[in-house]
Design a protein around this motif. Structure first.
Motif, PDB file in Angstrom:
ATOM      1  N   ARG A  73       0.830  -1.200   0.000  1.00 38.44           N
ATOM      2  CA  ARG A  73       0.000   0.000   0.000  1.00 38.44           C
ATOM      3  C   ARG A  73       0.872   1.260   0.000  1.00 38.44           C
ATOM      4  O   ARG A  73       0.632   2.204  -0.746  1.00 38.44           O
ATOM      5  CB  ARG A  73      -0.957  -0.001   1.196  1.00 38.44           C
ATOM      6  CG  ARG A  73      -1.991   1.111   1.138  1.00 38.44           C
ATOM      7  CD  ARG A  73      -3.083   1.015   2.199  1.00 38.44           C
ATOM      8  NE  ARG A  73      -2.651   0.534   3.493  1.00 38.44           N
ATOM      9  CZ  ARG A  73      -3.003  -0.636   4.033  1.00 38.44           C
ATOM     10  NH1 ARG A  73      -3.821  -1.439   3.384  1.00 38.44           N
ATOM     11  NH2 ARG A  73      -2.573  -0.992   5.224  1.00 38.44           N
ATOM     12  N   ALA A  74       1.931   1.271   0.807  1.00 34.96           N
ATOM     13  CA  ALA A  74       2.851   2.417   0.852  1.00 34.96           C
ATOM     14  C   ALA A  74       3.520   2.608  -0.515  1.00 34.96           C
ATOM     15  O   ALA A  74       3.652   3.740  -0.991  1.00 34.96           O
ATOM     16  CB  ALA A  74       3.904   2.204   1.931  1.00 34.96           C
ATOM     17  N   ARG A  75       3.908   1.498  -1.145  1.00 34.08           N
ATOM     18  CA  ARG A  75       4.508   1.589  -2.480  1.00 34.08           C
ATOM     19  C   ARG A  75       3.530   2.218  -3.465  1.00 34.08           C
ATOM     20  O   ARG A  75       3.893   3.105  -4.241  1.00 34.08           O
ATOM     21  CB  ARG A  75       4.910   0.189  -2.967  1.00 34.08           C
ATOM     22  CG  ARG A  75       5.459   0.177  -4.390  1.00 34.08           C
ATOM     23  CD  ARG A  75       5.256  -1.135  -5.101  1.00 34.08           C
ATOM     24  NE  ARG A  75       3.863  -1.530  -5.071  1.00 34.08           N
ATOM     25  CZ  ARG A  75       3.449  -2.785  -5.051  1.00 34.08           C
ATOM     26  NH1 ARG A  75       4.291  -3.777  -5.058  1.00 34.08           N
ATOM     27  NH2 ARG A  75       2.160  -3.062  -5.030  1.00 34.08           N
ATOM     28  N   ASP A  76       2.266   1.774  -3.420  1.00 29.46           N
ATOM     29  CA  ASP A  76       1.255   2.325  -4.322  1.00 29.46           C
ATOM     30  C   ASP A  76       1.017   3.815  -4.066  1.00 29.46           C
ATOM     31  O   ASP A  76       0.881   4.599  -5.011  1.00 29.46           O
ATOM     32  CB  ASP A  76      -0.064   1.547  -4.184  1.00 29.46           C
ATOM     33  CG  ASP A  76       0.060   0.111  -4.663  1.00 29.46           C
ATOM     34  OD1 ASP A  76       1.018  -0.191  -5.421  1.00 29.46           O
ATOM     35  OD2 ASP A  76      -0.789  -0.714  -4.277  1.00 29.46           O
ATOM     36  N   TYR A  77       1.002   4.216  -2.783  1.00 26.64           N
ATOM     37  CA  TYR A  77       0.833   5.634  -2.444  1.00 26.64           C
ATOM     38  C   TYR A  77       2.000   6.449  -2.997  1.00 26.64           C
ATOM     39  O   TYR A  77       1.810   7.520  -3.584  1.00 26.64           O
ATOM     40  CB  TYR A  77       0.755   5.838  -0.934  1.00 26.64           C
ATOM     41  CG  TYR A  77      -0.550   5.424  -0.284  1.00 26.64           C
ATOM     42  CD1 TYR A  77      -1.651   4.989  -1.030  1.00 26.64           C
ATOM     43  CD2 TYR A  77      -0.690   5.465   1.090  1.00 26.64           C
ATOM     44  CE1 TYR A  77      -2.832   4.618  -0.411  1.00 26.64           C
ATOM     45  CE2 TYR A  77      -1.868   5.092   1.715  1.00 26.64           C
ATOM     46  CZ  TYR A  77      -2.937   4.667   0.953  1.00 26.64           C
ATOM     47  OH  TYR A  77      -4.103   4.304   1.563  1.00 26.64           O
ATOM     48  N   SER A 122       4.358  10.145  -6.917  1.00 26.26           N
ATOM     49  CA  SER A 122       5.415  10.426  -7.900  1.00 26.26           C
ATOM     50  C   SER A 122       4.842  10.803  -9.261  1.00 26.26           C
ATOM     51  O   SER A 122       5.505  11.457 -10.058  1.00 26.26           O
ATOM     52  CB  SER A 122       6.350   9.216  -8.040  1.00 26.26           C
ATOM     53  OG  SER A 122       5.712   8.166  -8.735  1.00 26.26           O
ATOM     54  N   GLU A 123       3.603  10.403  -9.495  1.00 29.92           N
ATOM     55  CA  GLU A 123       2.934  10.750 -10.754  1.00 29.92           C
ATOM     56  C   GLU A 123       2.089  12.013 -10.612  1.00 29.92           C
ATOM     57  O   GLU A 123       1.333  12.370 -11.524  1.00 29.92           O
ATOM     58  CB  GLU A 123       2.085   9.568 -11.223  1.00 29.92           C
ATOM     59  CG  GLU A 123       2.944   8.361 -11.588  1.00 29.92           C
ATOM     60  CD  GLU A 123       2.137   7.099 -11.813  1.00 29.92           C
ATOM     61  OE1 GLU A 123       0.885   7.125 -11.688  1.00 29.92           O
ATOM     62  OE2 GLU A 123       2.764   6.070 -12.115  1.00 29.92           O
ATOM     63  N   GLY A 124       2.177  12.684  -9.447  1.00 32.27           N
ATOM     64  CA  GLY A 124       1.473  13.952  -9.245  1.00 32.27           C
ATOM     65  C   GLY A 124       0.009  13.799  -8.904  1.00 32.27           C
ATOM     66  O   GLY A 124      -0.784  14.708  -9.135  1.00 32.27           O
ATOM     67  N   ARG A 125      -0.383  12.638  -8.327  1.00 32.98           N
ATOM     68  CA  ARG A 125      -1.788  12.416  -7.953  1.00 32.98           C
ATOM     69  C   ARG A 125      -1.899  12.161  -6.461  1.00 32.98           C
ATOM     70  O   ARG A 125      -1.037  11.515  -5.863  1.00 32.98           O
ATOM     71  CB  ARG A 125      -2.348  11.216  -8.722  1.00 32.98           C
ATOM     72  CG  ARG A 125      -2.558  11.484 -10.197  1.00 32.98           C
ATOM     73  CD  ARG A 125      -3.366  10.365 -10.869  1.00 32.98           C
ATOM     74  NE  ARG A 125      -2.820   9.039 -10.676  1.00 32.98           N
ATOM     75  CZ  ARG A 125      -1.899   8.484 -11.464  1.00 32.98           C
ATOM     76  NH1 ARG A 125      -1.421   9.146 -12.494  1.00 32.98           N
ATOM     77  NH2 ARG A 125      -1.473   7.272 -11.237  1.00 32.98           N
ATOM     78  N   ASP A 126      -2.991  12.635  -5.889  1.00 32.86           N
ATOM     79  CA  ASP A 126      -3.308  12.346  -4.496  1.00 32.86           C
ATOM     80  C   ASP A 126      -3.684  10.859  -4.442  1.00 32.86           C
ATOM     81  O   ASP A 126      -4.621  10.427  -5.110  1.00 32.86           O
ATOM     82  CB  ASP A 126      -4.481  13.227  -4.048  1.00 32.86           C
ATOM     83  CG  ASP A 126      -4.905  12.970  -2.607  1.00 32.86           C
ATOM     84  OD1 ASP A 126      -4.650  11.860  -2.087  1.00 32.86           O
ATOM     85  OD2 ASP A 126      -5.502  13.874  -2.018  1.00 32.86           O
ATOM     86  N   PRO A 127      -2.984  10.051  -3.636  1.00 30.66           N
ATOM     87  CA  PRO A 127      -3.268   8.613  -3.623  1.00 30.66           C
ATOM     88  C   PRO A 127      -4.639   8.262  -3.058  1.00 30.66           C
ATOM     89  O   PRO A 127      -5.168   7.190  -3.347  1.00 30.66           O
ATOM     90  CB  PRO A 127      -2.154   8.031  -2.750  1.00 30.66           C
ATOM     91  CG  PRO A 127      -1.601   9.162  -1.984  1.00 30.66           C
ATOM     92  CD  PRO A 127      -1.870  10.401  -2.777  1.00 30.66           C
ATOM     93  N   LEU A 128      -5.241   9.143  -2.288  1.00 32.12           N
ATOM     94  CA  LEU A 128      -6.540   8.844  -1.695  1.00 32.12           C
ATOM     95  C   LEU A 128      -7.702   9.225  -2.603  1.00 32.12           C
ATOM     96  O   LEU A 128      -8.722   8.549  -2.620  1.00 32.12           O
ATOM     97  CB  LEU A 128      -6.673   9.544  -0.341  1.00 32.12           C
ATOM     98  CG  LEU A 128      -5.600   9.153   0.684  1.00 32.12           C
ATOM     99  CD1 LEU A 128      -5.764   9.983   1.949  1.00 32.12           C
ATOM    100  CD2 LEU A 128      -5.644   7.681   0.993  1.00 32.12           C
ATOM    101  N   THR A 129      -7.532  10.305  -3.366  1.00 31.94           N
ATOM    102  CA  THR A 129      -8.634  10.768  -4.219  1.00 31.94           C
ATOM    103  C   THR A 129      -8.357  10.568  -5.699  1.00 31.94           C
ATOM    104  O   THR A 129      -9.284  10.583  -6.506  1.00 31.94           O
ATOM    105  CB  THR A 129      -8.903  12.271  -3.984  1.00 31.94           C
ATOM    106  OG1 THR A 129      -7.752  13.013  -4.400  1.00 31.94           O
ATOM    107  CG2 THR A 129      -9.218  12.539  -2.515  1.00 31.94           C
ATOM    108  N   GLY A 130      -7.100  10.437  -6.057  1.00 31.83           N
ATOM    109  CA  GLY A 130      -6.743  10.290  -7.473  1.00 31.83           C
ATOM    110  C   GLY A 130      -6.661  11.612  -8.216  1.00 31.83           C
ATOM    111  O   GLY A 130      -6.361  11.641  -9.404  1.00 31.83           O
TER     112      GLY A 130
END
Length: 188
Positions: free
Chosen positions: A10-14, A19-27
């Motif tokens: 999960r931490a890796r995905d966040y 790193s791609e400039g997206r909020d991991p919780l909202t996208g």
């Protein structure tokens, strides 16, 4: 361990999302935010890659064959075995357990590093390095058994492992395989 793997994944995905400039919780894009800074995105990418290596390393470690006491009892023989036969028994048990085999050279290198055998260059037709018992071999029961080669008629020697040596080597497997893991860590 499974919970730890899930948290790492999960931490890796966040980190990957950040790193791609997206909020991991909202996208949603965070380009106007502090988290959208290129320098931080490179940092997030680095951390994501590190976490992926840790997940891969943990998966690789679970692939190492370390026999249970029941498996050890099936691998070891009540009589002296040639080293090559003992290695075949270990690898048959590893494959039966769904694990990759342990290369015999790993055990041979351990014996050489420990000074329990000598590596001598012998040649019959082709020069090759073979293991031979030495004075220290007696401490763990390893010995050479002379035999005549059926192919050439030459006197050769076979490295032999008595039952107590077979059990000892199986107990040493974590130490035998540890240098390989240390080398992999130093390469990273």
């Amino acid at each position: 361990m499974a919970d730890e793997k899930a948290v790492l994944a999960r931490a890796r995905d966040y980190m990957r999302e950040l790193s791609e400039g997206r909020d991991p919780l909202t996208g949603r894009s965070v380009e106007d935010d502090v988290l959208g800074q290129p320098r931080l995105q490179r940092c997030f990418a680095f951390v994501a890659a590190y976490l992926q290596r840790e997940l891969t390393r943990a998966a690789d470690e679970s692939e190492t064959f370390l026999p249970t006491p029941d498996e050890q009892a099936r691998i070891c023989c009540d009589e002296d075995l040639p080293a090559a036969d003992f290695y075949e028994r270990i690898n048959a048990a590893a494959v039966a357990a769904g694990k990759p085999p342990i290369p015999p050279r790993e055990i041979n290198h351990f014996l050489l590093r420990s000074g329990l055998v000598d590596g001598r260059v012998e040649s019959v037709f082709v020069e090759r390095r073979v293991l031979r018992a030495n004075e220290r071999s007696e401490t763990v029961g390893i010995y050479d058994k002379p035999r005549l080669s059926p192919r050439t008629g030459a006197l050769t020697y076979t490295l032999m492992f008595p039952p107590e040596t077979q059990h000892w080597l199986l107990r040493c497997l974590p130490d035998i395989l540890a240098p390989r893991e240390q080398e992999e860590e130093s390469e990273a």
